[in-house]
Design a protein around this motif. Structure first.
Motif, PDB file in Angstrom:
ATOM      1  N   ALA A 192     -24.059  -8.196  19.162  1.00  0.00           N
ATOM      2  CA  ALA A 192     -25.203  -8.461  18.296  1.00  0.00           C
ATOM      3  C   ALA A 192     -26.032  -7.200  18.098  1.00  0.00           C
ATOM      4  CB  ALA A 192     -26.060  -9.574  18.890  1.00  0.00           C
ATOM      5  N   GLY A 193     -26.141  -6.375  19.145  1.00  0.00           N
ATOM      6  CA  GLY A 193     -26.908  -5.143  19.034  1.00  0.00           C
ATOM      7  C   GLY A 193     -26.316  -4.183  18.022  1.00  0.00           C
ATOM      8  N   PHE A 194     -25.003  -4.131  17.947  1.00  0.00           N
ATOM      9  CA  PHE A 194     -24.333  -3.226  17.020  1.00  0.00           C
ATOM     10  C   PHE A 194     -24.220  -3.795  15.603  1.00  0.00           C
ATOM     11  CE2 PHE A 194     -22.209  -1.312  20.876  1.00  0.00           C
ATOM     12  CZ  PHE A 194     -22.733  -0.034  20.696  1.00  0.00           C
ATOM     13  N   LEU A 195     -24.214  -5.102  15.480  1.00  0.00           N
ATOM     14  CA  LEU A 195     -23.854  -5.727  14.206  1.00  0.00           C
ATOM     15  C   LEU A 195     -24.776  -5.330  13.063  1.00  0.00           C
ATOM     16  CD1 LEU A 195     -21.612  -7.587  13.239  1.00  0.00           C
ATOM     17  CD2 LEU A 195     -23.195  -9.511  13.477  1.00  0.00           C
ATOM     18  N   GLN A 196     -26.029  -5.031  13.365  1.00  0.00           N
ATOM     19  CA  GLN A 196     -26.962  -4.682  12.299  1.00  0.00           C
ATOM     20  C   GLN A 196     -26.550  -3.409  11.562  1.00  0.00           C
ATOM     21  OE1 GLN A 196     -30.808  -2.930  13.797  1.00  0.00           O
ATOM     22  NE2 GLN A 196     -30.055  -3.712  15.749  1.00  0.00           N
ATOM     23  N   LEU A 197     -25.730  -2.569  12.224  1.00  0.00           N
ATOM     24  CA  LEU A 197     -25.292  -1.334  11.587  1.00  0.00           C
ATOM     25  C   LEU A 197     -24.113  -1.541  10.639  1.00  0.00           C
ATOM     26  CD1 LEU A 197     -25.466   1.239  14.531  1.00  0.00           C
ATOM     27  CD2 LEU A 197     -27.089   0.932  12.660  1.00  0.00           C
ATOM     28  N   VAL A 198     -23.452  -2.684  10.758  1.00  0.00           N
ATOM     29  CA  VAL A 198     -22.261  -2.908   9.944  1.00  0.00           C
ATOM     30  C   VAL A 198     -22.600  -2.895   8.454  1.00  0.00           C
ATOM     31  CG1 VAL A 198     -20.476  -4.603   9.372  1.00  0.00           C
ATOM     32  CG2 VAL A 198     -21.025  -4.120  11.765  1.00  0.00           C
ATOM     33  N   ARG A 199     -23.777  -3.376   8.093  1.00  0.00           N
ATOM     34  CA  ARG A 199     -24.175  -3.406   6.685  1.00  0.00           C
ATOM     35  C   ARG A 199     -24.688  -2.056   6.211  1.00  0.00           C
ATOM     36  NH1 ARG A 199     -28.111  -8.053   4.987  1.00  0.00           N
ATOM     37  NH2 ARG A 199     -27.670  -7.039   2.998  1.00  0.00           N
ATOM     38  N   SER A 200     -25.344  -1.310   7.089  1.00  0.00           N
ATOM     39  CA  SER A 200     -26.006  -0.086   6.654  1.00  0.00           C
ATOM     40  C   SER A 200     -25.188   1.182   6.850  1.00  0.00           C
ATOM     41  CB  SER A 200     -27.343   0.071   7.400  1.00  0.00           C
ATOM     42  OG  SER A 200     -27.133   0.136   8.814  1.00  0.00           O
ATOM     43  N   ASP A 201     -24.150   1.128   7.685  1.00  0.00           N
ATOM     44  CA  ASP A 201     -23.365   2.321   8.023  1.00  0.00           C
ATOM     45  C   ASP A 201     -21.913   2.072   7.629  1.00  0.00           C
ATOM     46  OD1 ASP A 201     -21.830   4.299   9.286  1.00  0.00           O
ATOM     47  OD2 ASP A 201     -23.163   4.414  11.009  1.00  0.00           O
ATOM     48  N   ALA A 202     -21.445   2.789   6.613  1.00  0.00           N
ATOM     49  CA  ALA A 202     -20.084   2.570   6.109  1.00  0.00           C
ATOM     50  C   ALA A 202     -19.042   2.847   7.177  1.00  0.00           C
ATOM     51  CB  ALA A 202     -19.833   3.450   4.892  1.00  0.00           C
ATOM     52  N   ALA A 203     -19.278   3.865   8.013  1.00  0.00           N
ATOM     53  CA  ALA A 203     -18.316   4.188   9.066  1.00  0.00           C
ATOM     54  C   ALA A 203     -18.273   3.085  10.113  1.00  0.00           C
ATOM     55  CB  ALA A 203     -18.669   5.532   9.714  1.00  0.00           C
ATOM     56  N   MET A 204     -19.435   2.506  10.439  1.00  0.00           N
ATOM     57  CA  MET A 204     -19.465   1.398  11.391  1.00  0.00           C
ATOM     58  C   MET A 204     -18.787   0.172  10.793  1.00  0.00           C
ATOM     59  SD  MET A 204     -20.351   0.334  14.396  1.00  0.00           S
ATOM     60  CE  MET A 204     -21.816   1.003  15.187  1.00  0.00           C
ATOM     61  N   ARG A 205     -18.973  -0.027   9.505  1.00  0.00           N
ATOM     62  CA  ARG A 205     -18.314  -1.156   8.835  1.00  0.00           C
ATOM     63  C   ARG A 205     -16.798  -0.989   8.881  1.00  0.00           C
ATOM     64  NH1 ARG A 205     -21.366  -1.194   4.949  1.00  0.00           N
ATOM     65  NH2 ARG A 205     -20.252   0.025   3.382  1.00  0.00           N
ATOM     66  N   ALA A 206     -16.338   0.244   8.765  1.00  0.00           N
ATOM     67  CA  ALA A 206     -14.900   0.506   8.845  1.00  0.00           C
ATOM     68  C   ALA A 206     -14.365   0.187  10.238  1.00  0.00           C
ATOM     69  CB  ALA A 206     -14.613   1.961   8.496  1.00  0.00           C
ATOM     70  N   VAL A 207     -15.134   0.516  11.269  1.00  0.00           N
ATOM     71  CA  VAL A 207     -14.733   0.179  12.635  1.00  0.00           C
ATOM     72  C   VAL A 207     -14.662  -1.332  12.797  1.00  0.00           C
ATOM     73  CG1 VAL A 207     -15.417   0.255  15.066  1.00  0.00           C
ATOM     74  CG2 VAL A 207     -15.670   2.299  13.642  1.00  0.00           C
ATOM     75  N   HIS A 208     -15.667  -2.018  12.274  1.00  0.00           N
ATOM     76  CA  HIS A 208     -15.704  -3.483  12.363  1.00  0.00           C
ATOM     77  C   HIS A 208     -14.494  -4.085  11.654  1.00  0.00           C
ATOM     78  CE1 HIS A 208     -17.640  -7.425  12.734  1.00  0.00           C
ATOM     79  NE2 HIS A 208     -17.277  -7.650  11.489  1.00  0.00           N
ATOM     80  N   GLU A 209     -14.196  -3.585  10.476  1.00  0.00           N
ATOM     81  CA  GLU A 209     -13.065  -4.100   9.707  1.00  0.00           C
ATOM     82  C   GLU A 209     -11.746  -3.871  10.440  1.00  0.00           C
ATOM     83  OE1 GLU A 209     -11.300  -3.783   5.165  1.00  0.00           O
ATOM     84  OE2 GLU A 209     -12.265  -2.037   6.052  1.00  0.00           O
ATOM     85  N   GLN A 210     -11.551  -2.676  10.969  1.00  0.00           N
ATOM     86  CA  GLN A 210     -10.301  -2.346  11.657  1.00  0.00           C
ATOM     87  C   GLN A 210     -10.098  -3.209  12.898  1.00  0.00           C
ATOM     88  OE1 GLN A 210     -10.792   1.843  12.352  1.00  0.00           O
ATOM     89  NE2 GLN A 210     -10.695   2.339  10.173  1.00  0.00           N
ATOM     90  N   THR A 211     -11.153  -3.399  13.669  1.00  0.00           N
ATOM     91  CA  THR A 211     -11.006  -4.185  14.899  1.00  0.00           C
ATOM     92  C   THR A 211     -10.856  -5.674  14.592  1.00  0.00           C
ATOM     93  OG1 THR A 211     -13.439  -4.185  15.157  1.00  0.00           O
ATOM     94  CG2 THR A 211     -12.196  -2.512  16.357  1.00  0.00           C
ATOM     95  N   TYR A 212     -11.562  -6.148  13.561  1.00  0.00           N
ATOM     96  CA  TYR A 212     -11.412  -7.548  13.144  1.00  0.00           C
ATOM     97  C   TYR A 212      -9.983  -7.816  12.665  1.00  0.00           C
ATOM     98  CZ  TYR A 212     -11.378 -11.386   9.754  1.00  0.00           C
ATOM     99  OH  TYR A 212     -11.033 -12.496   9.040  1.00  0.00           O
ATOM    100  N   LEU A 213      -9.475  -6.937  11.812  1.00  0.00           N
ATOM    101  CA  LEU A 213      -8.125  -7.128  11.288  1.00  0.00           C
ATOM    102  C   LEU A 213      -7.078  -6.970  12.385  1.00  0.00           C
ATOM    103  CD1 LEU A 213      -8.361  -5.283   7.843  1.00  0.00           C
ATOM    104  CD2 LEU A 213      -8.352  -7.754   8.275  1.00  0.00           C
ATOM    105  N   GLY A 214      -7.333  -6.093  13.350  1.00  0.00           N
ATOM    106  CA  GLY A 214      -6.389  -5.938  14.455  1.00  0.00           C
ATOM    107  C   GLY A 214      -6.232  -7.225  15.242  1.00  0.00           C
ATOM    108  N   TYR A 215      -7.359  -7.879  15.522  1.00  0.00           N
ATOM    109  CA  TYR A 215      -7.323  -9.159  16.240  1.00  0.00           C
ATOM    110  C   TYR A 215      -6.677 -10.240  15.371  1.00  0.00           C
ATOM    111  CZ  TYR A 215      -8.964 -13.422  18.514  1.00  0.00           C
ATOM    112  OH  TYR A 215      -9.031 -14.659  19.115  1.00  0.00           O
ATOM    113  N   ARG A 216      -7.091 -10.285  14.103  1.00  0.00           N
ATOM    114  CA  ARG A 216      -6.575 -11.333  13.225  1.00  0.00           C
ATOM    115  C   ARG A 216      -5.078 -11.189  12.979  1.00  0.00           C
ATOM    116  NH1 ARG A 216      -8.654 -11.497   7.307  1.00  0.00           N
ATOM    117  NH2 ARG A 216      -6.539 -10.736   6.873  1.00  0.00           N
ATOM    118  N   ASP A 217      -4.587  -9.969  12.931  1.00  0.00           N
ATOM    119  CA  ASP A 217      -3.149  -9.765  12.745  1.00  0.00           C
ATOM    120  C   ASP A 217      -2.350 -10.335  13.917  1.00  0.00           C
ATOM    121  OD1 ASP A 217      -3.532  -8.549  10.329  1.00  0.00           O
ATOM    122  OD2 ASP A 217      -3.239  -6.496  11.057  1.00  0.00           O
ATOM    123  N   ILE A 218      -2.880 -10.169  15.130  1.00  0.00           N
ATOM    124  CA  ILE A 218      -2.210 -10.736  16.305  1.00  0.00           C
ATOM    125  C   ILE A 218      -2.177 -12.258  16.195  1.00  0.00           C
ATOM    126  CG2 ILE A 218      -2.328 -11.015  18.819  1.00  0.00           C
ATOM    127  CD1 ILE A 218      -3.779  -8.247  18.843  1.00  0.00           C
TER     128      ILE A 218
END
Length: 226
Positions: free
Chosen positions: A114-140
Protein backbone atom coordinates in the motif's frame (compact mmCIF):
# COMPACT_ATOMS: atom_id res chain seq x y z
CA UNK A 1 15.64 7.28 15.80
CA UNK A 2 16.30 4.26 13.60
CA UNK A 3 18.53 1.43 14.69
CA UNK A 4 21.85 1.45 12.83
CA UNK A 5 23.14 -1.93 11.76
CA UNK A 6 26.76 -2.66 12.58
CA UNK A 7 29.19 -2.16 9.70
CA UNK A 8 30.38 -5.37 8.06
CA UNK A 9 32.50 -5.90 4.99
CA UNK A 10 30.09 -7.54 2.60
CA UNK A 11 29.75 -8.35 -1.08
CA UNK A 12 28.35 -5.83 -3.53
CA UNK A 13 25.14 -7.82 -3.90
CA UNK A 14 24.56 -8.23 -0.17
CA UNK A 15 25.09 -4.51 0.49
CA UNK A 16 22.65 -3.66 -2.30
CA UNK A 17 20.11 -6.05 -0.80
CA UNK A 18 20.66 -4.55 2.66
CA UNK A 19 19.66 -1.14 1.29
CA UNK A 20 16.56 -2.62 -0.33
CA UNK A 21 15.53 -4.39 2.87
CA UNK A 22 16.11 -1.23 4.90
CA UNK A 23 13.86 0.71 2.53
CA UNK A 24 11.15 -1.94 2.82
CA UNK A 25 11.28 -1.90 6.61
CA UNK A 26 10.94 1.88 6.73
CA UNK A 27 8.05 1.94 4.24
CA UNK A 28 6.27 -0.69 6.36
CA UNK A 29 6.79 1.37 9.50
CA UNK A 30 5.97 4.85 8.26
CA UNK A 31 5.16 4.90 4.56
CA UNK A 32 7.25 6.37 1.77
CA UNK A 33 7.85 9.55 3.76
CA UNK A 34 9.81 7.58 6.36
CA UNK A 35 12.13 6.07 3.75
CA UNK A 36 14.50 9.01 3.31
CA UNK A 37 18.04 8.54 2.01
CA UNK A 38 19.41 9.28 5.49
CA UNK A 39 17.07 6.88 7.28
CA UNK A 40 17.70 4.11 4.75
CA UNK A 41 21.46 4.53 5.12
CA UNK A 42 21.20 4.54 8.91
CA UNK A 43 19.02 1.44 8.93
CA UNK A 44 21.42 -0.38 6.59
CA UNK A 45 24.48 0.75 8.55
CA UNK A 46 26.14 2.63 5.67
CA UNK A 47 26.83 6.23 4.71
CA UNK A 48 24.22 8.04 2.55
CA UNK A 49 26.77 8.45 -0.19
CA UNK A 50 27.02 4.70 -0.63
CA UNK A 51 23.45 4.58 -1.88
CA UNK A 52 24.60 6.45 -5.00
CA UNK A 53 27.08 3.66 -5.64
CA UNK A 54 24.27 1.14 -6.10
CA UNK A 55 21.34 3.28 -7.22
CA UNK A 56 20.98 6.44 -9.30
CA UNK A 57 18.88 7.97 -6.54
CA UNK A 58 16.11 7.36 -4.04
CA UNK A 59 13.59 6.80 -6.83
CA UNK A 60 15.73 4.04 -8.31
CA UNK A 61 16.09 2.42 -4.89
CA UNK A 62 12.34 2.71 -4.29
CA UNK A 63 11.57 0.90 -7.54
CA UNK A 64 14.12 -1.81 -6.76
CA UNK A 65 12.58 -2.29 -3.31
CA UNK A 66 9.07 -2.64 -4.75
CA UNK A 67 10.26 -5.11 -7.37
CA UNK A 68 12.11 -7.11 -4.70
CA UNK A 69 9.01 -7.46 -2.52
CA UNK A 70 6.68 -8.39 -5.38
CA UNK A 71 9.09 -10.93 -6.85
CA UNK A 72 9.73 -12.41 -3.40
CA UNK A 73 5.99 -12.87 -2.84
CA UNK A 74 5.68 -14.65 -6.17
CA UNK A 75 8.70 -16.81 -5.33
CA UNK A 76 7.18 -17.75 -1.96
CA UNK A 77 3.97 -18.62 -3.77
CA UNK A 78 5.64 -20.70 -6.51
CA UNK A 79 7.78 -22.59 -3.99
CA UNK A 80 4.82 -24.82 -3.07
CA UNK A 81 4.73 -26.19 -6.62
CA UNK A 82 8.08 -27.90 -6.07
CA UNK A 83 6.46 -30.41 -3.72
CA UNK A 84 2.91 -30.39 -5.09
CA UNK A 85 1.57 -33.64 -6.58
CA UNK A 86 1.89 -34.08 -10.33
CA UNK A 87 -1.79 -33.33 -10.86
CA UNK A 88 -3.10 -30.09 -12.42
CA UNK A 89 -5.95 -29.75 -9.91
CA UNK A 90 -3.66 -30.38 -6.94
CA UNK A 91 -1.07 -27.92 -8.25
CA UNK A 92 -3.64 -25.15 -8.70
CA UNK A 93 -5.06 -25.91 -5.25
CA UNK A 94 -1.59 -25.63 -3.69
CA UNK A 95 -0.89 -22.38 -5.51
CA UNK A 96 -4.16 -20.72 -4.45
CA UNK A 97 -3.72 -21.95 -0.88
CA UNK A 98 -0.21 -20.48 -0.70
CA UNK A 99 -1.53 -17.16 -2.06
CA UNK A 100 -3.92 -16.89 0.89
CA UNK A 101 -1.68 -18.03 3.75
CA UNK A 102 1.57 -16.79 5.32
CA UNK A 103 4.18 -15.87 4.31
CA UNK A 104 2.46 -14.56 1.17
CA UNK A 105 -0.56 -13.17 3.03
CA UNK A 106 0.56 -11.07 5.98
CA UNK A 107 -0.10 -7.55 7.33
CA UNK A 108 3.50 -6.42 6.83
CA UNK A 109 3.46 -7.10 3.11
CA UNK A 110 0.11 -5.35 2.71
CA UNK A 111 1.52 -2.28 4.47
CA UNK A 112 4.53 -2.18 2.16
CA UNK A 113 2.43 -2.78 -0.95
CA UNK A 114 0.00 0.00 0.00
CA UNK A 115 2.89 2.36 0.75
CA UNK A 116 4.32 1.92 -2.74
CA UNK A 117 1.05 1.78 -4.66
CA UNK A 118 0.54 5.54 -4.72
CA UNK A 119 3.58 5.83 -7.00
CA UNK A 120 2.15 3.48 -9.62
CA UNK A 121 -0.02 6.26 -11.05
CA UNK A 122 2.53 9.06 -10.85
CA UNK A 123 5.78 7.27 -11.78
CA UNK A 124 5.92 5.56 -15.18
CA UNK A 125 8.93 3.47 -14.17
CA UNK A 126 7.16 2.28 -11.02
CA UNK A 127 4.09 1.47 -13.09
CA UNK A 128 6.29 -0.64 -15.36
CA UNK A 129 7.58 -2.57 -12.34
CA UNK A 130 4.01 -3.10 -11.16
CA UNK A 131 2.94 -4.31 -14.59
CA UNK A 132 5.87 -6.71 -14.97
CA UNK A 133 5.41 -8.29 -11.55
CA UNK A 134 1.62 -8.51 -11.94
CA UNK A 135 1.93 -10.18 -15.33
CA UNK A 136 4.65 -12.51 -14.04
CA UNK A 137 2.32 -13.81 -11.33
CA UNK A 138 -0.69 -13.94 -13.65
CA UNK A 139 1.23 -15.88 -16.29
CA UNK A 140 2.02 -18.58 -13.73
CA UNK A 141 -1.64 -18.74 -12.76
CA UNK A 142 -2.69 -18.87 -16.41
CA UNK A 143 -0.34 -21.78 -17.09
CA UNK A 144 -1.79 -23.69 -14.14
CA UNK A 145 -5.29 -23.06 -15.48
CA UNK A 146 -4.35 -24.12 -19.02
CA UNK A 147 -3.16 -27.49 -17.66
CA UNK A 148 -6.53 -28.31 -16.07
CA UNK A 149 -8.59 -31.23 -17.39
CA UNK A 150 -11.35 -29.05 -18.81
CA UNK A 151 -13.14 -29.08 -22.15
CA UNK A 152 -10.96 -27.49 -24.80
CA UNK A 153 -10.45 -23.79 -24.05
CA UNK A 154 -8.41 -21.44 -26.17
CA UNK A 155 -5.71 -19.02 -25.06
CA UNK A 156 -8.17 -16.13 -24.83
CA UNK A 157 -10.40 -18.10 -22.43
CA UNK A 158 -7.44 -19.09 -20.24
CA UNK A 159 -6.29 -15.47 -20.13
CA UNK A 160 -9.76 -14.25 -19.16
CA UNK A 161 -10.06 -16.93 -16.48
CA UNK A 162 -6.62 -16.05 -15.09
CA UNK A 163 -7.61 -12.38 -14.79
CA UNK A 164 -10.82 -13.31 -12.95
CA UNK A 165 -9.08 -15.79 -10.62
CA UNK A 166 -6.31 -13.32 -9.91
CA UNK A 167 -8.90 -10.73 -8.92
CA UNK A 168 -10.44 -13.19 -6.43
CA UNK A 169 -7.03 -13.94 -4.93
CA UNK A 170 -6.09 -10.25 -4.72
CA UNK A 171 -9.31 -9.32 -2.95
CA UNK A 172 -9.07 -12.09 -0.38
CA UNK A 173 -5.33 -11.42 0.10
CA UNK A 174 -6.05 -7.78 0.95
CA UNK A 175 -8.88 -8.65 3.33
CA UNK A 176 -6.90 -11.36 5.10
CA UNK A 177 -3.77 -9.24 5.38
CA UNK A 178 -5.64 -6.19 6.65
CA UNK A 179 -7.87 -8.02 9.16
CA UNK A 180 -6.23 -11.37 9.93
CA UNK A 181 -8.18 -11.85 13.17
CA UNK A 182 -11.55 -11.47 11.49
CA UNK A 183 -11.46 -14.83 9.73
CA UNK A 184 -11.36 -18.40 10.99
CA UNK A 185 -8.34 -20.52 10.19
CA UNK A 186 -8.57 -21.67 6.58
CA UNK A 187 -11.75 -19.68 5.92
CA UNK A 188 -10.33 -17.46 3.18
CA UNK A 189 -8.57 -20.41 1.54
CA UNK A 190 -11.84 -22.34 1.39
CA UNK A 191 -13.68 -19.34 -0.04
CA UNK A 192 -10.95 -18.75 -2.60
CA UNK A 193 -10.88 -22.38 -3.73
CA UNK A 194 -14.67 -22.47 -4.04
CA UNK A 195 -14.84 -19.19 -6.00
CA UNK A 196 -11.99 -20.11 -8.35
CA UNK A 197 -13.41 -23.59 -8.86
CA UNK A 198 -16.74 -22.02 -9.81
CA UNK A 199 -15.07 -19.70 -12.32
CA UNK A 200 -13.15 -22.56 -13.91
CA UNK A 201 -15.86 -25.21 -13.69
CA UNK A 202 -13.72 -27.60 -11.61
CA UNK A 203 -13.64 -28.83 -8.01
CA UNK A 204 -10.55 -27.91 -6.04
CA UNK A 205 -9.72 -30.00 -2.97
CA UNK A 206 -10.52 -28.15 0.24
CA UNK A 207 -13.27 -26.02 -1.28
CA UNK A 208 -16.53 -26.03 0.70
CA UNK A 209 -19.59 -27.56 -0.95
CA UNK A 210 -21.71 -25.17 -2.98
CA UNK A 211 -24.63 -23.76 -0.94
CA UNK A 212 -28.01 -25.31 -1.65
CA UNK A 213 -30.17 -23.36 -4.08
CA UNK A 214 -33.08 -21.57 -2.39
CA UNK A 215 -36.55 -23.07 -2.99
CA UNK A 216 -38.60 -21.46 -5.76
CA UNK A 217 -40.80 -18.57 -4.82
CA UNK A 218 -44.00 -19.78 -3.24
CA UNK A 219 -42.58 -23.17 -2.26
CA UNK A 220 -43.31 -24.75 1.08
CA UNK A 221 -40.68 -25.50 3.76
CA UNK A 222 -39.76 -28.82 2.11
CA UNK A 223 -39.55 -27.39 -1.39
CA UNK A 224 -43.03 -28.49 -2.50
CA UNK A 225 -45.23 -25.98 -4.26
CA UNK A 226 -47.52 -24.06 -2.00
Amino acid sequence: MTERRPYRRESEESRREALILAALELVAEGGLEAATVRSIADRAGVTPGLIRHYFSGKEDLTRAAYRHMMEQMTADNVAVLETAPDCPLARLTAFVTASLTPPVMQPLRLAIWAGFLQLVRSDAAMRAVHEQTYLGYRDILENLIAALPRPASDAARCRSDAIACNAVIDGLWMEGSALPDNFASGELVAIGLHAIGAILGVTLAGAPPAPAAPPPTGAGPNGESA
